[in-house]
Design an enzyme around this catalytic site. Structure first.
Site, PDB file in Angstrom:
ATOM      1  N   ASP A  13      44.287  47.429  46.404  1.00 40.97           N
ATOM      2  CA  ASP A  13      45.702  47.322  46.006  1.00 40.97           C
ATOM      3  C   ASP A  13      46.611  46.945  47.163  1.00 40.97           C
ATOM      4  O   ASP A  13      47.786  47.323  47.201  1.00 40.97           O
ATOM      5  CB  ASP A  13      46.199  48.636  45.372  1.00 40.97           C
ATOM      6  CG  ASP A  13      45.294  49.081  44.241  1.00 40.97           C
ATOM      7  OD1 ASP A  13      44.914  48.224  43.446  1.00 40.97           O
ATOM      8  OD2 ASP A  13      44.960  50.279  44.194  1.00 40.97           O
ATOM      9  N   LYS A  16      46.249  41.540  47.702  1.00 46.43           N
ATOM     10  CA  LYS A  16      45.417  40.358  48.017  1.00 46.43           C
ATOM     11  C   LYS A  16      45.708  39.192  47.082  1.00 46.43           C
ATOM     12  O   LYS A  16      45.756  38.045  47.509  1.00 46.43           O
ATOM     13  CB  LYS A  16      43.922  40.709  47.896  1.00 46.43           C
ATOM     14  CG  LYS A  16      43.436  41.740  48.880  1.00 46.43           C
ATOM     15  CD  LYS A  16      42.028  42.160  48.574  1.00 46.43           C
ATOM     16  CE  LYS A  16      41.887  42.988  47.338  1.00 46.43           C
ATOM     17  NZ  LYS A  16      42.487  44.326  47.377  1.00 46.43           N
ATOM     18  N   GLY A  40      42.469  44.418  39.988  1.00 48.00           N
ATOM     19  CA  GLY A  40      43.650  43.995  39.251  1.00 48.00           C
ATOM     20  C   GLY A  40      44.556  43.260  40.206  1.00 48.00           C
ATOM     21  O   GLY A  40      45.186  43.869  41.067  1.00 48.00           O
ATOM     22  N   HIS A  41      44.550  41.943  40.123  1.00 47.06           N
ATOM     23  CA  HIS A  41      45.348  41.136  41.048  1.00 47.06           C
ATOM     24  C   HIS A  41      46.597  40.628  40.334  1.00 47.06           C
ATOM     25  O   HIS A  41      46.499  39.994  39.292  1.00 47.06           O
ATOM     26  CB  HIS A  41      44.518  39.973  41.587  1.00 47.06           C
ATOM     27  CG  HIS A  41      43.381  40.431  42.465  1.00 47.06           C
ATOM     28  ND1 HIS A  41      42.326  39.634  42.808  1.00 47.06           N
ATOM     29  CD2 HIS A  41      43.159  41.626  43.055  1.00 47.06           C
ATOM     30  CE1 HIS A  41      41.504  40.317  43.594  1.00 47.06           C
ATOM     31  NE2 HIS A  41      41.987  41.525  43.744  1.00 47.06           N
ATOM     32  N   GLN A 217      38.984  44.913  45.827  1.00 37.03           N
ATOM     33  CA  GLN A 217      39.015  46.270  46.402  1.00 37.03           C
ATOM     34  C   GLN A 217      39.328  46.175  47.906  1.00 37.03           C
ATOM     35  O   GLN A 217      39.900  45.196  48.333  1.00 37.03           O
ATOM     36  CB  GLN A 217      37.697  47.021  46.154  1.00 37.03           C
ATOM     37  CG  GLN A 217      37.441  47.353  44.681  1.00 37.03           C
ATOM     38  CD  GLN A 217      36.883  46.193  43.876  1.00 37.03           C
ATOM     39  OE1 GLN A 217      35.998  45.505  44.316  1.00 37.03           O
ATOM     40  NE2 GLN A 217      37.412  45.990  42.683  1.00 37.03           N
TER      41      GLN A 217
END
Ligand code: IMP
Length: 426
Positions: A13, A16, A40-41, A217
């Site tokens: 988080d 990225k 989750g991007h 991650q």
């Protein structure tokens, strides 16, 4: 040497996705090398927000090839849903390529993940519940199904039939007909995108295309080098980019380590700089620190420079991208962790952290001025620049990018940055 690896240096988080989106303006290929829909991007362009879980963030910027690499684990159901959403939002997905070597996450992996967490009780890892661990276990046990197997559904059925026997022993009933019907449906959607991505990537490298390897991650969640067992099940570090995409380390010229200006963690596990107090609350609120995938509130704390220096070392980070600097704008004073009291124990850092490391703090003055409108290094308040320079000096690498808000325009690019200038077609 055209590969730049972009990865997280903390517990995920770090932002990225948006750094990859930003750098995609100057890349031809963006490739995901590990993990699955546990990631989750978030990418925000104008008034549109794209939440990506499997598809590389470069899809939004419109790069030539977006690759989901051999090192990933793919839930066909989650991926097809994501593709539908992207298409609905007008994103061209014809440039997405899925490695035939990537393993598939089946519904029973999700069940196994959830039941293992239940069994752990108070010691639960706090997984995202997406079946990531069990899918990687099956890969290592050599009983997994790969994306390329979707070309031969009869063989998939045989594999599932054999798997059903062992699953029964674990209290899971696998309805073969319904599992095959789902697989058949997802195969129709995925097959046009499945190919030999290793060959594709090597053709791109030979043609001197610029490649971004997108991490998922963070380094402290790496299965080998992170805070085991409170980690994910894949290699999240730079070496994972080579293994997870199928190229050698000589191809890499830059490794960009993304680091939040403070620290967060979701799920269980040790977190030395956590602030379970007013400061933590403030960081969570100002930073909107709630999980993209699970919606869970993130644990928040001060920047841990010991862990960051470790991440710089294990990844060979050449540049930092510091995100969410603006979240600190209202703090009178900032703390950073510069050592652990237990540092001299002789243990490796993950062990020191696992045993409950006690931070040694250094305080830095806050800047109490908004940074969201800063577009150049010189626009940042003096104390904000000092804070960043302190970090750079401590870990020994320069910060090439500093973000002060969620928009593409809110990323300050320093003159030392790799991948310039930036041109976005979308
Ligand atoms: P899993 O990857 O779902 O097995 O979860 C293992 C650990 O990694 C848990 O603590 C999760 O919260 C954490 N994790 C997995 N993916 C992410 C991510 O994208 N961001 C932050 N934490 C993650």
């Amino acid at each position: 040497m055209p590969v730049t690896v972009v990865l997280g240096t903390q517990w995920g988080d770090e932002g990225k996705g948006r750094i990859v989106d930003f750098l995609s303006g100057n890349a031809d290929v963006v490739a995901r090398f590990g993990g699955g829909a546990n990631a989750g991007h978030t990418v925000r362009v104008g008034d549109k927000t794209y939440k990506l879980r499997m598809v590389p963030s470069g899809i939004v910027a419109g790069v030539e090839h977006c690759i989901i690499g051999p090192g990933t684990v793919i839930s066909p159901a989650a991926l097809t849903a994501e593709l539908d959403t992207l298409e609905y939002n007008g994103v061209d997905i014809s440039r997405l390529w899925i490695s035939d070597l990537a393993h598939l996450i089946m519904p029973y992996h999700i069940e196994l993940d959830k039941s293992a967490e239940r069994e752990r009780g108070r010691d639960a890892l706090g997984t995202t519940g997406n079946g990531i661990g069990p899918a990687y276990v099956d890969r290592v046990a050599r009983i997994g199904i790969r994306a390329g197997d979707l070309r031969d559904l009869r063989r998939c059925r045989q594999t599932l039939f054999a798997r059903a026997q062992s699953l029964r022993g674990q209290g899971i009933v696998l309805d073969l007909d319904s599992a095959m019907a789902d697989l058949d449906r997802h195969a129709q959607r995925m097959l046009p995108h499945i190919c030999d991505t290793v060959a594709l990537l090597h053709d791109d490298l030979k043609a001197d295309k610029r490649v971004l390897a997108e991490g998922a991650q963070g380094s402290m969640l790496d299965v080998n080098l992170g805070t085991y067992p409170f980690v994910t099940s894949s290699e999240t570090v730079a070496g994972g980019a080579c293994a997870g995409l199928g190229f050698g380390p000589k191809e890499v010229d830059h490794v960009v380590g993304v680091v939040k200006a403070y620290a967060t963690r979701v799920g269980g596990g040790p977190f030395p700089t956590e602030q379970q107090n007013e400061i933590g609350e403030q960081l969570r609120k100002r930073g909107s620190e709630f999980g993209t995938v699970t919606g869970r509130p993130r644990r928040c704390g001060w920047l841990d420079l010991v862990a960051l220096r470790y991440a710089v070392a294990v990844n060979g980070i050449t540049h930092l991208a510091i995100t969410k600097l603006d979240v600190l704008d209202t703090l009178y004073e900032l703390s950073v962790c510069t050592a652990y009291e237990e540092s001299a124990s002789g243990d490796s850092l993950p062990f020191v952290i696992s045993r409950g490391a006690t931070p040694v703090w250094k305080t830095r003055p806050g800047w109490l001025k908004p940074t969201v409108t800063a577009r150049n290094w010189e626009d940042l308040p003096r104390n904000a620049r000092d804070y960043i320079e302190f970090v750079e000096e401590f870990v020994g690498v320069p910060a090439a990018y500093v973000s002060v808000g969620p928009e593409r325009s809110q990323i300050i690019v320093r003159p030392n940055a790799p991948l310039m200038p930036l041109v976005h077609t979308r």
